[in-house]
Scaffold this motif. Structure first.
Motif, PDB file in Angstrom:
ATOM      1  N   THR A  49       0.832  -1.203   0.000  1.00  0.00           N
ATOM      2  CA  THR A  49       0.000   0.000   0.000  1.00  0.00           C
ATOM      3  C   THR A  49       0.867   1.253   0.000  1.00  0.00           C
ATOM      4  OG1 THR A  49      -0.112  -0.034   2.410  1.00  0.00           O
ATOM      5  CG2 THR A  49      -1.908  -1.125   1.207  1.00  0.00           C
ATOM      6  N   LEU A  50       0.194   2.367  -0.178  1.00  0.00           N
ATOM      7  CA  LEU A  50       0.831   3.678  -0.182  1.00  0.00           C
ATOM      8  C   LEU A  50      -0.038   4.606   0.667  1.00  0.00           C
ATOM      9  CD1 LEU A  50       3.323   4.881  -1.752  1.00  0.00           C
ATOM     10  CD2 LEU A  50       1.652   5.822  -3.362  1.00  0.00           C
ATOM     11  N   LYS A  51       0.580   5.228   1.670  1.00  0.00           N
ATOM     12  CA  LYS A  51      -0.163   6.188   2.492  1.00  0.00           C
ATOM     13  C   LYS A  51       0.076   7.591   1.931  1.00  0.00           C
ATOM     14  CE  LYS A  51      -0.775   5.754   6.996  1.00  0.00           C
ATOM     15  NZ  LYS A  51      -0.597   5.823   8.489  1.00  0.00           N
ATOM     16  N   VAL A  52      -1.018   8.221   1.505  1.00  0.00           N
ATOM     17  CA  VAL A  52      -0.948   9.511   0.821  1.00  0.00           C
ATOM     18  C   VAL A  52      -1.730  10.542   1.630  1.00  0.00           C
ATOM     19  CG1 VAL A  52      -1.468  10.764  -1.305  1.00  0.00           C
ATOM     20  CG2 VAL A  52      -0.793   8.352  -1.410  1.00  0.00           C
ATOM     21  N   ALA A  53      -1.114  11.690   1.873  1.00  0.00           N
ATOM     22  CA  ALA A  53      -1.759  12.744   2.659  1.00  0.00           C
ATOM     23  C   ALA A  53      -1.703  14.069   1.897  1.00  0.00           C
ATOM     24  CB  ALA A  53      -1.075  12.893   4.015  1.00  0.00           C
ATOM     25  N   HIS A  95      12.395  12.844  -0.343  1.00  0.00           N
ATOM     26  CA  HIS A  95      12.589  13.390  -1.682  1.00  0.00           C
ATOM     27  C   HIS A  95      11.620  14.562  -1.828  1.00  0.00           C
ATOM     28  CE1 HIS A  95      15.005   9.924  -3.057  1.00  0.00           C
ATOM     29  NE2 HIS A  95      14.201   9.219  -2.278  1.00  0.00           N
ATOM     30  N   PRO A  96      12.137  15.809  -1.895  1.00  0.00           N
ATOM     31  CA  PRO A  96      11.248  16.974  -1.914  1.00  0.00           C
ATOM     32  C   PRO A  96      11.111  17.591  -3.304  1.00  0.00           C
ATOM     33  CG  PRO A  96      13.432  17.669  -1.253  1.00  0.00           C
ATOM     34  CD  PRO A  96      13.536  16.196  -1.613  1.00  0.00           C
ATOM     35  N   HIS A  97      10.025  18.321  -3.474  1.00  0.00           N
ATOM     36  CA  HIS A  97       9.870  19.169  -4.661  1.00  0.00           C
ATOM     37  C   HIS A  97       9.001  20.352  -4.284  1.00  0.00           C
ATOM     38  CE1 HIS A  97       8.253  20.631  -8.536  1.00  0.00           C
ATOM     39  NE2 HIS A  97       9.484  20.390  -8.930  1.00  0.00           N
ATOM     40  N   HIS A  98       9.394  21.532  -4.783  1.00  0.00           N
ATOM     41  CA  HIS A  98       8.637  22.753  -4.503  1.00  0.00           C
ATOM     42  C   HIS A  98       8.539  23.571  -5.777  1.00  0.00           C
ATOM     43  CE1 HIS A  98       8.531  27.118  -3.648  1.00  0.00           C
ATOM     44  NE2 HIS A  98       7.625  26.764  -2.768  1.00  0.00           N
ATOM     45  N   GLU A  99       7.344  24.069  -6.049  1.00  0.00           N
ATOM     46  CA  GLU A  99       7.152  24.949  -7.195  1.00  0.00           C
ATOM     47  C   GLU A  99       5.863  25.741  -7.013  1.00  0.00           C
ATOM     48  OE1 GLU A  99       7.147  24.779 -12.071  1.00  0.00           O
ATOM     49  OE2 GLU A  99       8.069  23.198 -10.883  1.00  0.00           O
ATOM     50  N   PHE A 108       9.882   7.979  -1.593  1.00  0.00           N
ATOM     51  CA  PHE A 108      10.386   7.229  -2.734  1.00  0.00           C
ATOM     52  C   PHE A 108      10.853   8.190  -3.825  1.00  0.00           C
ATOM     53  CE2 PHE A 108       6.730   4.960  -0.804  1.00  0.00           C
ATOM     54  CZ  PHE A 108       7.476   4.014  -0.113  1.00  0.00           C
ATOM     55  N   PRO A 109      11.720   7.727  -4.708  1.00  0.00           N
ATOM     56  CA  PRO A 109      12.282   8.621  -5.735  1.00  0.00           C
ATOM     57  C   PRO A 109      11.212   9.249  -6.625  1.00  0.00           C
ATOM     58  CG  PRO A 109      13.569   6.597  -5.587  1.00  0.00           C
ATOM     59  CD  PRO A 109      12.344   6.389  -4.740  1.00  0.00           C
ATOM     60  N   THR A 137       7.355   3.805  -6.492  1.00  0.00           N
ATOM     61  CA  THR A 137       6.876   3.326  -5.197  1.00  0.00           C
ATOM     62  C   THR A 137       6.860   1.803  -5.144  1.00  0.00           C
ATOM     63  OG1 THR A 137       4.506   3.034  -5.636  1.00  0.00           O
ATOM     64  CG2 THR A 137       5.287   5.297  -5.341  1.00  0.00           C
ATOM     65  N   PRO A 138       6.677   1.225  -3.965  1.00  0.00           N
ATOM     66  CA  PRO A 138       6.606  -0.239  -3.856  1.00  0.00           C
ATOM     67  C   PRO A 138       5.435  -0.864  -4.600  1.00  0.00           C
ATOM     68  CG  PRO A 138       7.052   0.736  -1.707  1.00  0.00           C
ATOM     69  CD  PRO A 138       6.718   1.861  -2.633  1.00  0.00           C
ATOM     70  N   ILE A 139       4.381  -0.083  -4.893  1.00  0.00           N
ATOM     71  CA  ILE A 139       3.254  -0.645  -5.646  1.00  0.00           C
ATOM     72  C   ILE A 139       3.417  -0.427  -7.149  1.00  0.00           C
ATOM     73  CG2 ILE A 139       1.713  -0.336  -3.675  1.00  0.00           C
ATOM     74  CD1 ILE A 139       0.414   1.999  -5.136  1.00  0.00           C
ATOM     75  N   GLY A 140       4.531   0.176  -7.544  1.00  0.00           N
ATOM     76  CA  GLY A 140       4.794   0.453  -8.945  1.00  0.00           C
ATOM     77  C   GLY A 140       4.898   1.943  -9.205  1.00  0.00           C
TER      78      GLY A 140
END
Length: 276
Positions: A49-53, A95-99, A108-109, A137-140
């Motif tokens: 699974t993937l926990k997304v917030a 792994h961050p990104h800002h824009e 994950f990358p 991610t681990p789910i692909g």
């Protein structure tokens, strides 16, 4: 009332139809959700699974400690932030990104980032923040579209201030919101993989025609996996659910809940998604 009294003093099983009728009415009238499609299905994910917030942090300058607290307490795999500042995402091990006041933190990358040029939206006094990420991610590979769309606030305030003279402002804002929703859906459709998510501040409740027309084919996590109102924005007068995590056809949501205890009028929304 008679049925309720009979249930309390004669046979409590008589309360069942009353409760069911109340729940059935509360949904259409007040936004109370019952995850009908998930009833009877196993709540346990079949695989990883993937926990997304998601959280609109409101642009406050001192959000860093609260964001760290959310990361520590909820342990999301991916956190997207609207109205953020660059220093919010200075978090070790991520792994961050800002824009453009839009932020993402991923365990994950990040394989790819595409950001829509917002100049045309700004010329129309809109918002229209739309980014698409590819995450390993681990789910692909997950194609996540992160959005923050225009609010109807100015149109509604024009009506409150000026009465019928504010109708033109409200109409213009609704046209802008319709345009931004169509653009966001188009960007979400361009994600090349089957594992797709659309996450962020839609500024639109699921009951509105704007949401229904533009997000057909995606499933709202709260509607799929959670009971109750699920308000993500609260003021002194109202509560609304305008921040969403939507899953594409290849993903399913297993949990969805808001988190209290943080400053601001938006609450973080935390979800758990996985394969079907």
């Amino acid at each position: 009332l008679a049925l309720a009294l009979a249930g309390l003093f004669v046979d409590r099983w008589l309360l069942v139809p009353l409760v069911m009728a109340t729940v059935g009415l509360a949904g259409p009238l007040f936004g109370f959700n019952v995850p009908w499609r998930s009833l009877g299905r196993s709540p346990d994910p079949p695989g990883q699974t993937l926990k997304v917030a998601t959280w609109n942090v409101g642009g406050e300058r001192r959000r860093g400690p609260e964001i760290r607290r959310l990361l520590e307490s909820e342990q999301p795999d991916v956190l997207v932030l609207q109205e953020c500042r660059p220093w919010y995402i200075e978090q070790p091990g991520w792994h961050p990104h800002h824009e453009g006041r839009m932020c993402l933190l991923s365990r994950f990358p990040i394989l790819d980032v595409a950001a829509r040029d917002r100049a045309d939206m700004w010329e129309r006094e809109g918002h229209g923040a739309i980014l698409r990420y590819a995450l390993d991610t681990p789910i692909g590979r997950v194609d996540l579209t992160h959005i923050h769309l225009e609010t109807p606030r100015e149109g509604l305030e024009a009506i409150m201030r000026n009465g019928p003279r504010g109708i033109a402002t409200l109409k213009a804002k609704n046209q802008q919101r319709e345009m931004e929703a169509r653009l966001a859906r188009s960007w979400a459709n361009e994600g090349p993989g089957p594992l797709t998510l659309v996450v962020g501040d839609f500024n639109t409740p699921v009951e509105s025609h704007l949401f229904r027309e533009n997000w057909r084919g995606f499933r709202d996590c709260h509607a799929t996996a959670s009971w109750g109102f699920g308000f993500t924005k609260r003021t002194r007068r109202i509560g609304v659910r305008i921040d969403h995590v939507l899953t594409g056809p290849a993903l399913r949501c297993f949990e969805a809940r808001t988190v209290s205890g943080f400053r601001g009028d938006h609450r973080p929304l935390v979800t758990l998604v996985g394969g079907r």
